[in-house]
Design an enzyme around this catalytic site. Structure first.
Site, PDB file in Angstrom:
ATOM      1  N   ARG A   1     -12.107  -2.744  -8.349  1.00  0.00           N
ATOM      2  CA  ARG A   1     -11.943  -3.596  -7.159  1.00  0.00           C
ATOM      3  C   ARG A   1     -13.322  -3.779  -6.528  1.00  0.00           C
ATOM      4  O   ARG A   1     -13.985  -2.804  -6.190  1.00  0.00           O
ATOM      5  CB  ARG A   1     -10.968  -2.940  -6.186  1.00  0.00           C
ATOM      6  CG  ARG A   1     -10.558  -3.861  -5.055  1.00  0.00           C
ATOM      7  CD  ARG A   1      -9.561  -3.200  -4.140  1.00  0.00           C
ATOM      8  NE  ARG A   1     -10.175  -2.141  -3.360  1.00  0.00           N
ATOM      9  CZ  ARG A   1      -9.577  -1.497  -2.374  1.00  0.00           C
ATOM     10  NH1 ARG A   1      -8.333  -1.790  -2.056  1.00  0.00           N
ATOM     11  NH2 ARG A   1     -10.187  -0.537  -1.706  1.00  0.00           N
TER      12      ARG A   1
ATOM     13  N   PHE B   1       0.851  -1.190   0.000  1.00  0.00           N
ATOM     14  CA  PHE B   1       0.000   0.000   0.000  1.00  0.00           C
ATOM     15  C   PHE B   1       0.891   1.246   0.000  1.00  0.00           C
ATOM     16  O   PHE B   1       1.884   1.300   0.734  1.00  0.00           O
ATOM     17  CB  PHE B   1      -0.924  -0.015   1.220  1.00  0.00           C
ATOM     18  CG  PHE B   1      -1.978   1.028   1.130  1.00  0.00           C
ATOM     19  CD1 PHE B   1      -3.089   0.840   0.315  1.00  0.00           C
ATOM     20  CD2 PHE B   1      -1.865   2.225   1.813  1.00  0.00           C
ATOM     21  CE1 PHE B   1      -4.063   1.823   0.203  1.00  0.00           C
ATOM     22  CE2 PHE B   1      -2.835   3.215   1.698  1.00  0.00           C
ATOM     23  CZ  PHE B   1      -3.933   3.007   0.893  1.00  0.00           C
TER      24      PHE B   1
ATOM     25  N   TYR C   1     -11.697   0.454   9.836  1.00  0.00           N
ATOM     26  CA  TYR C   1     -12.839   1.035   9.096  1.00  0.00           C
ATOM     27  C   TYR C   1     -13.257   0.203   7.894  1.00  0.00           C
ATOM     28  O   TYR C   1     -14.225   0.535   7.230  1.00  0.00           O
ATOM     29  CB  TYR C   1     -12.550   2.477   8.677  1.00  0.00           C
ATOM     30  CG  TYR C   1     -11.178   2.732   8.077  1.00  0.00           C
ATOM     31  CD1 TYR C   1     -10.858   2.339   6.793  1.00  0.00           C
ATOM     32  CD2 TYR C   1     -10.194   3.382   8.824  1.00  0.00           C
ATOM     33  CE1 TYR C   1      -9.608   2.591   6.255  1.00  0.00           C
ATOM     34  CE2 TYR C   1      -8.936   3.636   8.305  1.00  0.00           C
ATOM     35  CZ  TYR C   1      -8.650   3.229   7.019  1.00  0.00           C
ATOM     36  OH  TYR C   1      -7.408   3.462   6.490  1.00  0.00           O
ATOM     37  N   LYS C   2     -12.519  -0.879   7.579  1.00  0.00           N
ATOM     38  CA  LYS C   2     -12.903  -1.712   6.430  1.00  0.00           C
ATOM     39  C   LYS C   2     -13.812  -2.837   6.924  1.00  0.00           C
ATOM     40  O   LYS C   2     -14.960  -2.600   7.282  1.00  0.00           O
ATOM     41  CB  LYS C   2     -11.657  -2.249   5.740  1.00  0.00           C
ATOM     42  CG  LYS C   2     -10.709  -1.174   5.208  1.00  0.00           C
ATOM     43  CD  LYS C   2      -9.493  -1.818   4.580  1.00  0.00           C
ATOM     44  CE  LYS C   2      -8.431  -0.801   4.213  1.00  0.00           C
ATOM     45  NZ  LYS C   2      -8.793   0.048   3.085  1.00  0.00           N
TER      46      LYS C   2
ATOM     47  N   ASP D   1       1.003  -5.897   7.373  1.00  0.00           N
ATOM     48  CA  ASP D   1      -0.134  -4.981   7.247  1.00  0.00           C
ATOM     49  C   ASP D   1      -1.385  -5.841   7.085  1.00  0.00           C
ATOM     50  O   ASP D   1      -1.524  -6.576   6.105  1.00  0.00           O
ATOM     51  CB  ASP D   1       0.087  -4.083   6.025  1.00  0.00           C
ATOM     52  CG  ASP D   1      -1.058  -3.103   5.800  1.00  0.00           C
ATOM     53  OD1 ASP D   1      -2.192  -3.404   6.213  1.00  0.00           O
ATOM     54  OD2 ASP D   1      -0.799  -2.044   5.183  1.00  0.00           O
TER      55      ASP D   1
HETATM   56  C1  LIG Z   1      -3.474  -2.038   2.967  1.00  0.00           C
HETATM   57  C2  LIG Z   1      -3.529  -0.678   3.583  1.00  0.00           C
HETATM   58  N1  LIG Z   1      -2.507  -0.275   4.354  1.00  0.00           N
HETATM   59  C3  LIG Z   1      -2.510   0.936   4.937  1.00  0.00           C
HETATM   60  C4  LIG Z   1      -3.550   1.819   4.741  1.00  0.00           C
HETATM   61  C5  LIG Z   1      -3.468   3.181   5.359  1.00  0.00           C
HETATM   62  O1  LIG Z   1      -4.349   3.314   6.409  1.00  0.00           O
HETATM   63  P1  LIG Z   1      -4.422   4.668   7.273  1.00  0.00           P
HETATM   64  O2  LIG Z   1      -4.829   5.771   6.333  1.00  0.00           O
HETATM   65  O3  LIG Z   1      -5.527   4.388   8.249  1.00  0.00           O
HETATM   66  O4  LIG Z   1      -3.113   4.902   7.891  1.00  0.00           O
HETATM   67  C6  LIG Z   1      -4.645   1.438   3.949  1.00  0.00           C
HETATM   68  C7  LIG Z   1      -5.775   2.348   3.738  1.00  0.00           C
HETATM   69  O5  LIG Z   1      -6.734   2.092   3.062  1.00  0.00           O
HETATM   70  C8  LIG Z   1      -4.626   0.152   3.353  1.00  0.00           C
HETATM   71  O6  LIG Z   1      -5.623  -0.263   2.563  1.00  0.00           O
END
Ligand SMILES: Cc1ncc(COP(=O)(O)O)c(C=O)c1O
Length: 424
Positions: A384, A131, A237-238, A212
């Site tokens: 997606r 990410f 939040y997902k 992650d």
């Molecule tokens: C796989 C993954 N890692 C990290 C993040 C980043 O999350 P945050 O903005 O809460 O730090 C996201 C956000 O959608 C994500 O999908």
């Protein structure tokens, strides 16, 4: 082959999680269209009814009535939610997870702590499918510390394999790797990394591993304990349905707590916090990874979301994640592949989303939304499509894919703009 609609009906009728849909707000008032099909729970989960009620009591009975006296019980909220996560979602021991900060901030804290714990080592391994926020955090950590980032060039549709990680380690000098940081479920393709095998490789190389779990938590089991994984972060939040901007979480294996020190020394990690002492003496427990005041309202929302997942149980959730993915794959093969869409996800077990490639994916995404179905667009040229085990029905997947088939068959998507909006 059995009629695809009949299959959806049968799968819904036999779904042991079917009653959980009613625990969420799925009202026409919440949607511009009555027949809205929400296939984006992997970006933002739906609102649990229990959260609505909890917010009301938190405001009226706690903040409104208790005022600052509420801190007598709010003080343990990060740990309480962490324990619910640990036992109900992540499959680890109470005291190994904490609700705090965000995924990115927790990644920073744990990456720094890991590098401190491996002095003299000069490499962090990650992949270019990670990410973006993770990539940026790791780039920053590497640059500040004068370390080298070894970046695995991943196949975007297949994800990083165990062999890719082994090859990356082999490219590094012996005893040079401090940290390996990867996604468990790839945000783009939904590929599930082999956490056990990759963690073993990391440990054989003397490195720590930082996972992650943003797309795993609440959708896919996380074998942290079996893998003896060191560190992990995620968001709520997902698939945990904690609400927009809900706090993140971190996991640190119990025996590592006292060996690791995170870089932001805040008062919520301090022993006897209200003694207000000058010298920082972090507690010998998971709370040493907390920095600041717990966001109580957002924390309650996250906790209620976590509890719905806990009540459903990760075994049943994983069974439904797999079944929804397999059903969507059938619909894709029968209806969409003949019209030029390509699978941009591995076949078989995945996270709770499937990704399709089409050169006009952005236009398709808008046309699909206009037809009452909400997916995500992800670069480059990918749709997606998320399936939330707690509230998506097989009939919705059937109807959603049928609407997409109509759009590609009629080429109605060509009428939509090619320019992307700020949020995709
Ligand atoms: C796989 C993954 N890692 C990290 C993040 C980043 O999350 P945050 O903005 O809460 O730090 C996201 C956000 O959608 C994500 O999908």
């Amino acid at each position: 082959m059995k009629d695809l609609f009949a299959q959806a009906k049968e799968l819904d009728a036999a779904d042991p999680l079917a009653e959980f849909r009613d625990r969420f707000v799925i009202s026409p008032a919440a949607a511009p269209q009555k027949d809205l099909i929400y296939l984006d729970g992997n970006s933002l989960g739906r609102l649990p009814k229990a959260t609505r009620e909890r917010m009301r009591t938190a405001l009226d009975d706690e903040w409104g009535a208790e005022l600052v006296r509420g801190w007598d019980h709010w003080i343990t909220l990060a740990r309480e939610a962490g324990d619910a996560l640990a036992t109900g979602v992540l499959g680890v021991d109470p005291g190994e997870a904490l609700l705090c900060d965000t995924a990115s901030i927790n990644l920073y804290k744990l990456a720094e702590a890991a590098c401190d714990a491996r002095p003299g080592r000069t490499v962090i391994i990650t992949d270019d499918d990670n990410f973006p926020s993770d990539q940026y955090v790791l780039q920053g950590v590497a640059q500040r510390r004068g370390l080298r980032l070894e970046v695995i060039r991943a196949d975007l549709d297949r994800g990083t394999t165990t062999e890719d990680v082994a090859a990356a380690i082999a490219r590094c000098a012996p005893d040079s790797v401090a940290l390996i940081s990867l996604q468990h479920v790839a945000y783009r393709s939904g590929n599930v990394a082999d956490m056990v095998a990759v963690t073993r490789l990391a440990h054989d190389a003397g490195a720590l591993v930082l996972w992650d779990l943003c797309h795993s938590a609440g959708a896919v089991p996380t074998p942290l304990r079996e893998a003896a994984a060191d560190l992990a972060v995620g968001c709520t939040y997902k698939h945990l349905n904690g609400g927009p901007g809900a706090p993140g979480f971190l996991y640190v294996r119990g025996d590592l707590h006292e060996q690791l020190r995170q870089p932001i020394w805040g008062w919520f990690g301090q022993t006897d916090q209200f003694a207000m002492g000058f010298d920082y003496r972090p507690v010998p427990a998971i709370e040493r990874f907390q920095v600041s005041t717990t966001p109580v309202l957002a924390g309650y929302a996250a906790l209620e979301g976590i509890r719905v997942t806990q009540a459903a149980g990760m075994d049943r959730i994983w069974a439904k994640t797999r079944a929804m993915g397999a059903y969507a794959e059938q619909l894709f093969d029968a209806w969409l592949a003949p019209h030029g869409l390509e699978l941009a996800s591995p076949r078989g077990d995945r996270g709770a989303h499937i990704t399709l490639h089409h050169p006009a994916a952005w236009q398709l995404c808008q046309a699909w939304k206009a037809a009452g179905v909400i997916p995500d667009f992800r670069t480059p040229d990918r749709l997606r499509i998320g399936f939330a085990p707690l509230y998506t029905t097989f009939a919705e997947i059937h109807e959603g894919f049928a609407r997409l088939r109509t759009i590609v068959e009629s080429r109605s998507y060509e009428a939509f703009p090619v320019e992307r909006s700020r949020v995709t």
